[in-house]
Design a protein around this motif. Sequence first.
Motif, PDB file in Angstrom:
ATOM      1  N   MET A   1       0.373  -1.139  -0.225  1.00  0.00           N
ATOM      2  CA  MET A   1      -0.261  -0.414  -0.008  1.00  0.00           C
ATOM      3  C   MET A   1       0.621   1.005  -0.346  1.00  0.00           C
ATOM      4  SD  MET A   1      -3.172  -0.405   2.504  1.00  0.00           S
ATOM      5  CE  MET A   1      -2.287  -0.602   3.597  1.00  0.00           C
TER       6      MET A   1
ATOM      7  N   VAL B   1      -7.297   4.319   1.527  1.00  0.00           N
ATOM      8  CA  VAL B   1      -6.942   3.011   1.233  1.00  0.00           C
ATOM      9  C   VAL B   1      -6.213   2.334   3.190  1.00  0.00           C
ATOM     10  CG1 VAL B   1      -4.573   1.487   0.993  1.00  0.00           C
ATOM     11  CG2 VAL B   1      -5.652   3.156  -1.074  1.00  0.00           C
TER      12      VAL B   1
ATOM     13  N   TYR C   1      -8.022  -1.145   4.730  1.00  0.00           N
ATOM     14  CA  TYR C   1      -6.764  -2.279   5.176  1.00  0.00           C
ATOM     15  C   TYR C   1      -7.749  -2.622   6.495  1.00  0.00           C
ATOM     16  CZ  TYR C   1      -2.843  -4.398   6.749  1.00  0.00           C
ATOM     17  OH  TYR C   1      -1.703  -5.375   7.336  1.00  0.00           O
TER      18      TYR C   1
ATOM     19  N   LEU D   1       1.002   3.101  -3.268  1.00  0.00           N
ATOM     20  CA  LEU D   1       0.758   5.100  -3.238  1.00  0.00           C
ATOM     21  C   LEU D   1       1.931   5.892  -3.326  1.00  0.00           C
ATOM     22  CD1 LEU D   1      -1.246   5.215  -0.234  1.00  0.00           C
ATOM     23  CD2 LEU D   1      -2.145   5.698  -2.312  1.00  0.00           C
TER      24      LEU D   1
ATOM     25  N   GLU E   1      -6.405   9.566   0.360  1.00  0.00           N
ATOM     26  CA  GLU E   1      -6.611   8.505  -0.170  1.00  0.00           C
ATOM     27  C   GLU E   1      -5.600   7.236   0.654  1.00  0.00           C
ATOM     28  OE1 GLU E   1      -5.750   8.008  -4.500  1.00  0.00           O
ATOM     29  OE2 GLU E   1      -6.158  10.087  -5.212  1.00  0.00           O
TER      30      GLU E   1
END
Length: 176
Positions: free
Chosen positions: A138, A162, A166, A142, A158
């Motif tokens: 992740m 995310v 998760y 990103l 964002e």
Amino acid sequence: ADGVSVQAIADRIGLTQPAVFRHFRSKEAIWVAVMTWLEEQLGAIHQAADASFGESPLSSLKHMFTEHIRMVERHPALAKIVFSDHLRLQFPSLQTRFTGIHVAYERRIVALLKRAKMQALVRASLPADDAATLFLCMIQGLAFQFAIARRPMQLRREADRVLALYLRAIANPRSP
């Protein structure tokens, strides 16, 4: 990172190229210093997570994730260095250092996830190694989108979404 010359570094910091080489014996030494700085920054993030959230493994994970994303936002060139095959092939010591940093980070995440399992905060069936890999993916994904692909995005917003996804995915459905 691939096209950074010692002259460009010297120009950026207002020194001559020989002055840069008085501080660093080679271009590789410059990149090793960058890796050392990165390792120190991540270590400080991890220590702060321990100090602030020692008994709360998921809070520690959140802190680590958020601060790592903030570091990417402040220093987007770091992602370029980390993702640079050219640098790692040119200077194998960088690959060794990066691998060491990555393995230590991953172990730390695995340990936090195992503690979260013991506290019944995450699913008992959660494979901690796989969840740690996903956690790092992740951040890396990103960072890649933000710094390398230069996708127009609000990185922190964002990242928050995310991370929330998760945490929902790994959460113990019976946990309060």
